[in-house]
Motif scaffolding. Structure first.
Motif, mmCIF file in Angstrom:
data_model
loop_
_atom_site.group_PDB
_atom_site.id
_atom_site.type_symbol
_atom_site.label_atom_id
_atom_site.label_comp_id
_atom_site.label_asym_id
_atom_site.label_seq_id
_atom_site.Cartn_x
_atom_site.Cartn_y
_atom_site.Cartn_z
ATOM 1 N N ALA A 56 37.416 -65.849 30.032
ATOM 2 C CA ALA A 56 37.438 -64.686 29.132
ATOM 3 C C ALA A 56 38.314 -64.980 27.920
ATOM 4 C CB ALA A 56 37.947 -63.450 29.877
ATOM 5 N N ARG A 57 39.468 -65.575 28.162
ATOM 6 C CA ARG A 57 40.372 -65.899 27.058
ATOM 7 C C ARG A 57 39.771 -66.976 26.146
ATOM 8 N NH1 ARG A 57 44.635 -65.110 31.496
ATOM 9 N NH2 ARG A 57 45.585 -63.110 30.879
ATOM 10 N N ASP A 58 39.047 -67.913 26.732
ATOM 11 C CA ASP A 58 38.398 -68.958 25.925
ATOM 12 C C ASP A 58 37.319 -68.359 25.020
ATOM 13 O OD1 ASP A 58 39.994 -70.923 26.980
ATOM 14 O OD2 ASP A 58 38.502 -71.654 28.428
ATOM 15 N N ILE A 59 36.619 -67.345 25.518
ATOM 16 C CA ILE A 59 35.602 -66.685 24.691
ATOM 17 C C ILE A 59 36.262 -65.950 23.530
ATOM 18 C CG2 ILE A 59 33.898 -64.828 24.609
ATOM 19 C CD1 ILE A 59 33.166 -65.526 27.504
ATOM 20 N N PHE A 60 37.266 -65.119 23.830
ATOM 21 C CA PHE A 60 37.902 -64.322 22.780
ATOM 22 C C PHE A 60 38.650 -65.186 21.772
ATOM 23 C CE2 PHE A 60 37.329 -60.798 25.834
ATOM 24 C CZ PHE A 60 36.800 -59.835 24.970
ATOM 25 N N SER A 61 39.122 -66.345 22.205
ATOM 26 C CA SER A 61 39.851 -67.236 21.277
ATOM 27 C C SER A 61 38.918 -68.102 20.445
ATOM 28 C CB SER A 61 40.817 -68.124 22.052
ATOM 29 O OG SER A 61 40.093 -69.056 22.848
ATOM 30 N N GLY A 62 37.659 -68.227 20.869
ATOM 31 C CA GLY A 62 36.700 -69.027 20.119
ATOM 32 C C GLY A 62 36.509 -70.428 20.662
ATOM 33 N N ARG A 63 37.119 -70.756 21.795
ATOM 34 C CA ARG A 63 36.912 -72.080 22.395
ATOM 35 C C ARG A 63 35.502 -72.203 22.974
ATOM 36 N NH1 ARG A 63 42.248 -70.968 24.173
ATOM 37 N NH2 ARG A 63 43.800 -72.353 23.208
ATOM 38 N N VAL A 64 34.941 -71.077 23.413
ATOM 39 C CA VAL A 64 33.574 -71.040 23.948
ATOM 40 C C VAL A 64 32.737 -70.165 23.024
ATOM 41 C CG1 VAL A 64 32.126 -70.267 25.866
ATOM 42 C CG2 VAL A 64 34.317 -71.413 26.324
ATOM 43 N N HIS A 65 31.589 -70.675 22.576
ATOM 44 C CA HIS A 65 30.765 -69.945 21.600
ATOM 45 C C HIS A 65 29.389 -69.560 22.122
ATOM 46 C CE1 HIS A 65 33.764 -71.645 18.792
ATOM 47 N NE2 HIS A 65 33.417 -70.660 17.997
ATOM 48 N N ASN A 66 28.978 -70.131 23.251
ATOM 49 C CA ASN A 66 27.628 -69.871 23.745
ATOM 50 C C ASN A 66 27.702 -69.572 25.244
ATOM 51 O OD1 ASN A 66 24.811 -70.408 24.756
ATOM 52 N ND2 ASN A 66 24.482 -70.938 22.599
ATOM 53 N N TRP A 67 26.932 -68.577 25.678
ATOM 54 C CA TRP A 67 26.942 -68.211 27.102
ATOM 55 C C TRP A 67 26.450 -69.359 27.985
ATOM 56 C CZ3 TRP A 67 29.732 -64.424 28.736
ATOM 57 C CH2 TRP A 67 29.967 -63.308 27.922
ATOM 58 N N ARG A 68 25.689 -70.269 27.407
ATOM 59 C CA ARG A 68 25.179 -71.421 28.166
ATOM 60 C C ARG A 68 26.336 -72.259 28.719
ATOM 61 N NH1 ARG A 68 21.763 -75.337 24.529
ATOM 62 N NH2 ARG A 68 23.815 -75.336 23.518
ATOM 63 N N GLU A 69 27.446 -72.308 27.997
ATOM 64 C CA GLU A 69 28.609 -73.087 28.438
ATOM 65 C C GLU A 69 29.227 -72.527 29.715
ATOM 66 O OE1 GLU A 69 31.342 -74.144 25.080
ATOM 67 O OE2 GLU A 69 29.934 -72.927 23.905
ATOM 68 N N LEU A 70 28.865 -71.288 30.047
ATOM 69 C CA LEU A 70 29.419 -70.633 31.244
ATOM 70 C C LEU A 70 28.350 -70.367 32.298
ATOM 71 C CD1 LEU A 70 31.633 -68.062 29.308
ATOM 72 C CD2 LEU A 70 32.370 -70.220 30.333
ATOM 73 N N GLY A 71 27.209 -71.052 32.155
ATOM 74 C CA GLY A 71 26.126 -70.879 33.116
ATOM 75 C C GLY A 71 25.191 -69.739 32.803
ATOM 76 N N GLY A 72 25.318 -69.177 31.621
ATOM 77 C CA GLY A 72 24.452 -68.076 31.201
ATOM 78 C C GLY A 72 23.315 -68.552 30.315
ATOM 79 N N PRO A 73 22.668 -67.642 29.596
ATOM 80 C CA PRO A 73 21.550 -68.011 28.732
ATOM 81 C C PRO A 73 22.020 -68.758 27.487
ATOM 82 C CG PRO A 73 22.087 -65.696 28.448
ATOM 83 C CD PRO A 73 22.942 -66.190 29.581
ATOM 84 N N ASP A 74 21.107 -69.422 26.844
ATOM 85 C CA ASP A 74 21.398 -70.109 25.585
ATOM 86 C C ASP A 74 21.456 -69.046 24.486
ATOM 87 O OD1 ASP A 74 21.718 -71.778 23.472
ATOM 88 O OD2 ASP A 74 19.764 -72.758 23.622
ATOM 89 N N GLN A 75 22.621 -68.463 24.331
ATOM 90 C CA GLN A 75 22.783 -67.309 23.440
ATOM 91 C C GLN A 75 24.184 -67.345 22.839
ATOM 92 O OE1 GLN A 75 22.494 -63.371 25.385
ATOM 93 N NE2 GLN A 75 20.799 -63.008 23.982
ATOM 94 N N ASN A 76 24.247 -67.250 21.510
ATOM 95 C CA ASN A 76 25.547 -67.237 20.854
ATOM 96 C C ASN A 76 26.338 -65.989 21.258
ATOM 97 O OD1 ASN A 76 25.200 -69.647 19.448
ATOM 98 N ND2 ASN A 76 24.155 -68.611 17.748
#
Length: 293
Positions: free
Chosen positions: A139-159
């Motif tokens: 969650a912190r990586d998403i809010f900080s901008g380290r993760v930009h796509n849900w695909r990086e977390l096992g989700g859909p290919d979606q920004n």
């Protein structure tokens, strides 16, 4: 003759004017003697006081007038502090805030704080997002901008669209349990000014993520869901066990010089909340009574 009539008329008018002043003073005195107790502040704490209002009025023997239902549209905590500072004898007022206050601010504003409850901060995504759980670090990586796509977390290919409401920036706690300061959040984000806007924006963007307090009533049109964090739901039980990491403190505030009756009412509010259905409804963790500062 004319002079005498004019004088008589002036005397009668002066008498009438004085009579009206006395009536006005008497009416105002009566109004002050039976004045309401006014409370104002943040919407999320208003929710608690609105639920407790009948019992508080019975305890005080006086009506309460509460302002805060629409404070999610503006700076509710500041309004709460202003209301507390405006407290006067026979025209009493208090405030309620949704963010912790620093010792420095409490001293500067000459406030007394009555902690009410810890409120989970919900991490929101669109209902159609298949992800239902994140680790606190993810969650912190998403809010900080380290993760930009849900695909990086096992989700859909979606920004990922980050939506933030970084209110009360100088106060500790609240969204700072996610990241410690505003500049730590991703620069490319959608900033909103209200909880209502937060829910609307996460509804608008299928790839969005946002945050809001649990004491929020979601409408049927809101297409959002709250994620579990580290496989722990945002519940009072998990807050109490230290298992859910994102939360803030809801409190009432009064002037340092508030009357004993008003201070007693705030303490009573703390006691009431411990067994009140509103705490369970919004998964709030009531704080022990007698914690006023």
């Amino acid at each position: 003759m004319f002079f005498c009539s004019q004088n008589c008329a002036q005397v009668r008018l002066a008498g009438l004017f004085c009579g009206l002043l006395l009536l006005s003073f008497h009416a105002n005195s009566q109004e002050l003697d039976n004045t309401v107790i006014t409370g104002a502040g943040a919407h999320f704490s208003w929710v608690l006081f609105d639920a407790l209002k009948p019992a508080l009025e019975e305890h005080a023997g006086r009506p309460l007038k509460l302002f805060g239902e629409e404070s999610m549209l503006g700076a509710g905590c500041n309004a709460g502090i202003k209301s507390a500072r405006q407290d006067q004898s026979r025209n009493e007022s208090f405030g309620f805030v949704c963010c912790p206050l620093s010792d420095k601010e409490i001293e500067k504003e000459q406030l007394r704080v009555f902690p009410l409850a810890l409120e989970p901060i919900l991490i929101l995504t669109h209902k159609n997002n298949p992800i239902s759980n994140l680790s606190a670090q993810q969650a912190r990586d998403i809010f900080s901008g380290r993760v930009h796509n849900w695909r990086e977390l096992g989700g859909p290919d979606q920004n990922i669209v980050v939506v933030t409401r970084l209110h009360c920036k100088q106060r500790p706690g609240h969204w700072k349990t996610i990241l410690p300061e505003a500049k730590a959040f991703r620069q490319q984000r959608v900033n909103v000014k209200s909880a209502a806007d937060m829910v609307d924006r996460v509804t608008d963007f299928p790839g969005a993520i946002g945050h809001t307090g649990s004491a929020w009533t979601f409408s049927p049109a809101s297409r959002v869901k709250a994620l579990s964090i580290d496989n722990h739901a945002p519940t009072a039980a998990n807050l109490e066990k230290g298992l859910y990491p994102f939360y803030r403190q809801l409190s009432a505030v009064t002037s340092k010089n508030a009357s004993p009756e008003l201070l007693s009412l705030m303490t009573y509010a703390q006691e009431l909340l411990a067994g009140h259905p509103v705490a369970e409804e919004y998964q709030l963790l009531p704080l022990a009574k007698g914690l006023s500062q």
